[in-house]
Design an enzyme around this catalytic site. Structure first.
Site, PDB file in Angstrom:
ATOM      1  N   LYS A  61       1.820   2.212  -5.182  1.00 16.11           N
ATOM      2  CA  LYS A  61       2.490   1.704  -6.389  1.00 16.11           C
ATOM      3  C   LYS A  61       1.706   2.012  -7.652  1.00 16.11           C
ATOM      4  O   LYS A  61       2.285   2.241  -8.699  1.00 16.11           O
ATOM      5  CB  LYS A  61       2.680   0.182  -6.291  1.00 16.11           C
ATOM      6  CG  LYS A  61       3.720  -0.238  -5.274  1.00 16.11           C
ATOM      7  CD  LYS A  61       3.997  -1.727  -5.332  1.00 16.11           C
ATOM      8  CE  LYS A  61       2.955  -2.556  -4.623  1.00 16.11           C
ATOM      9  NZ  LYS A  61       2.856  -2.411  -3.178  1.00 16.11           N
TER      10      LYS A  61
ATOM     11  N   GLY B 220      -4.292  -4.972  -4.408  1.00 16.91           N
ATOM     12  CA  GLY B 220      -5.307  -4.023  -4.877  1.00 16.91           C
ATOM     13  C   GLY B 220      -4.602  -2.818  -5.462  1.00 16.91           C
ATOM     14  O   GLY B 220      -3.994  -2.055  -4.735  1.00 16.91           O
ATOM     15  N   HIS B 221      -4.638  -2.696  -6.769  1.00 16.05           N
ATOM     16  CA  HIS B 221      -3.959  -1.572  -7.418  1.00 16.05           C
ATOM     17  C   HIS B 221      -4.995  -0.629  -8.012  1.00 16.05           C
ATOM     18  O   HIS B 221      -5.826  -1.036  -8.815  1.00 16.05           O
ATOM     19  CB  HIS B 221      -2.999  -2.076  -8.499  1.00 16.05           C
ATOM     20  CG  HIS B 221      -1.828  -2.834  -7.939  1.00 16.05           C
ATOM     21  ND1 HIS B 221      -0.985  -3.593  -8.696  1.00 16.05           N
ATOM     22  CD2 HIS B 221      -1.381  -2.939  -6.668  1.00 16.05           C
ATOM     23  CE1 HIS B 221      -0.054  -4.136  -7.911  1.00 16.05           C
ATOM     24  NE2 HIS B 221      -0.288  -3.755  -6.684  1.00 16.05           N
TER      25      HIS B 221
ATOM     26  N   GLN C  37       2.171  -6.223  -3.040  1.00 16.33           N
ATOM     27  CA  GLN C  37       2.498  -6.232  -1.604  1.00 16.33           C
ATOM     28  C   GLN C  37       3.771  -5.397  -1.337  1.00 16.33           C
ATOM     29  O   GLN C  37       4.078  -4.502  -2.101  1.00 16.33           O
ATOM     30  CB  GLN C  37       2.651  -7.652  -1.055  1.00 16.33           C
ATOM     31  CG  GLN C  37       1.343  -8.428  -0.965  1.00 16.33           C
ATOM     32  CD  GLN C  37       0.975  -9.143  -2.242  1.00 16.33           C
ATOM     33  OE1 GLN C  37       1.785  -9.792  -2.863  1.00 16.33           O
ATOM     34  NE2 GLN C  37      -0.265  -9.039  -2.651  1.00 16.33           N
TER      35      GLN C  37
ATOM     36  N   ASP D  75       0.817  -1.218   0.000  1.00 11.18           N
ATOM     37  CA  ASP D  75       0.000   0.000   0.000  1.00 11.18           C
ATOM     38  C   ASP D  75       0.854   1.273   0.000  1.00 11.18           C
ATOM     39  O   ASP D  75       0.473   2.283   0.590  1.00 11.18           O
ATOM     40  CB  ASP D  75      -0.960   0.030   1.207  1.00 11.18           C
ATOM     41  CG  ASP D  75      -1.724  -1.274   1.348  1.00 11.18           C
ATOM     42  OD1 ASP D  75      -2.300  -1.711   0.344  1.00 11.18           O
ATOM     43  OD2 ASP D  75      -1.717  -1.854   2.451  1.00 11.18           O
TER      44      ASP D  75
END
Ligand code: IMP
Length: 431
Positions: A16, A40-41, A225, A13
């Site tokens: 990225k 989650g991007h 991650q 988080d």
């Protein structure tokens, strides 16, 4: 031709999405090399928000090849849903723009069930706080040599044999946890139904990437991650089940280590963590609350509130070393606007001794107290700054001190979620 690996250098988080999007515009191929749909991007392009879990960020940019490498664990049902959602947003996805390595292990429904059942059964102190998506059990099956892999979907007899092998292991485990036995025939039927949807993208990715390299194409390796969640170098056992550090980029797609020219570490100007595990600089006071509110620190996959704390330079120095980070992208500096004093952790104290790294033994980690250096904050806004001269002097001093303490230069400084709000010092592809 320069190839770049992007890795999170904290507990994930780090922001990225924006940096990967900026770099993927300059790349020909974007490859995911570890993790799964626990990631989650979020990408914001021309005001449109795209949320991705398993798909590489390159899919939203036309004319790129996106690759899911063998280092990933893939939930085929989730992928098909994710593709459908992203197509609804006008994104074109075809076997020309997306390839999945044939040797990618699958996440089956039994993996998610096992993951969640174990977390529920865990006592206080042993719960990991996973995303519940079956990541750990799927990787366990990979190293246990009982995965169903993408290539197995192509032949009915092989598929049945692979499922039987997996069930031999899983049924006793499920019994112990009080979960019903698996309906073998239903699972095989489910896999046979999804097979053509996945097989259309299946490819010998190692070969495709080798050819791309020969043709002078640029590859962006997109990590998920963060390095402190790495299975070997993270805060074990409170980690994810894959190698997250940059070396994994090579084995996770099938290129040699020489294919990697530049490692960009993404670093948040403070620290956050979702899930359980040690966090030396965690703040339980109004400063922590303020970081969480200003930084909108809620998990994109599980919606959980992220734990927040001061910047830990000792930990980032460690992750920059284990990933061979050449430069960092420092994100969310603007969240620190308005703090009177900022603290940076430079090392730890243990039994009266000063350490410049976090020891590995859990018992020692728990007894380490952070050693802080205080820096004056700034009252002006840094949000949206695009040049160094737009930053208050104390903000520049903070950034410079971070660089010194982590022993790595800032290549990019991000001052808002907008892609233009970035100060570029070094272009990773040109370095
Ligand atoms: P798992 O990857 O679902 O097994 O979860 C293991 C640990 O990694 C938990 O602490 C999760 O919160 C954390 N984790 C997994 N994926 C992410 C991510 O993309 N961002 C931040 N934390 C993550």
């Amino acid at each position: 031709m320069a190839n770049v690996v992007v890795v999170g250098a904290q507990w994930g988080d780090e922001g990225k999405g924006k940096i990967v999007d900026w770099l993927s515009e300059r790349s020909d191929v974007i490859a995911r090399f570890q993790g799964g749909h626990n990631a989650g991007h979020t990408l914001v392009i021309d005001g449109k928000v795209y949320k991705l879990n398993a798909l590489p960020s390159g899919v939203v940019r036309g004319g790129k090849l996106s690759v899911i490498g063998n280092g990933v664990v893939l939930d085929p049902w989730h992928l098909v849903e994710e593709i459908a959602k992203i197509r609804e947003q006008g994104v074109d996805i075809s076997p020309e723009t997306l390839m999945i390595a044939e040797n990618t292990p699958l996440i089956l429904p039994i993996h998610g069930e096992l993951d969640r059942a174990r977390e529920e059964a865990a006592s206080k102190g042993t719960k990991i706080g996973t995303t519940g998506r079956g990541i750990g059990p799927a990787y366990e099956d990979k190293v246990g040599r009982r995965s169903v892999r993408v290539a197995d979907l192509g032949d009915a007899a092989t598929l049945e044999a692979r499922v039987d092998r997996a069930l031999q292991h899983h049924d006793p485990l499920r019994k112990g946890l009080g979960i019903e036995p698996i309906d073998r025939d239903a699972l095989i039927a489910q896999l046979q139904e999804i097979a053509p949807e996945i097989l259309q993208y299946a490819a010998p990715v190692w070969k495709v990437l080798g050819d791309k390299r020969k043709a002078g194409k640029r590859i962006l390796f997109e990590g998920a991650q963060g390095a402190l969640l790495d299975i070997d170098f993270g805060t074990y056992p409170f980690v994810t089940s894959s190698n997250v550090i940059a070396g994994q980029a090579a084995t996770g797609v099938g290129v040699g280590p020489g294919a990697i020219n530049y490692v960009l570490g993404i670093v948040k100007a403070y620290t956050t963590r979702v899930g359980e595990g040690p966090f030396p600089t965690e703040l339980d006071d109004e400063n922590g609350q303020r970081l969480g509110e200003r930084g909108r620190e809620f998990g994109t996959v599980t919606g959980r509130q992220r734990r927040c704390g001061w910047f830990d330079a000792a930990l980032v120095r460690q992750t920059c070393a284990t990933s061979g980070v050449k430069g960092i992208a420092l994100t969310k500096l603007d969240v620190l606007d308005g703090f009177e004093t900022l603290r940076i952790c430079t090392g730890y104290e243990l039994d009266g001794e000063r350490l410049d790294y976090l020891p590995t033994a859990a018992e020692q980690q728990a007894r380490c107290t952070p050693v802080y250096e205080d820096m004056p904050g700034w009252s002006e806004s840094t949000e949206g700054a695009r040049r160094w001269v737009d930053l208050p002097a104390n903000a520049i001093k903070y950034v410079r001190r971070v660089e010194e303490l982590i022993d790595c230069p800032v290549a990019m400084l991000s001052t808002s979620p907008e892609r233009e709000d970035t100060i570029l010092v070094t272009d990773p592809f040109a370095d």
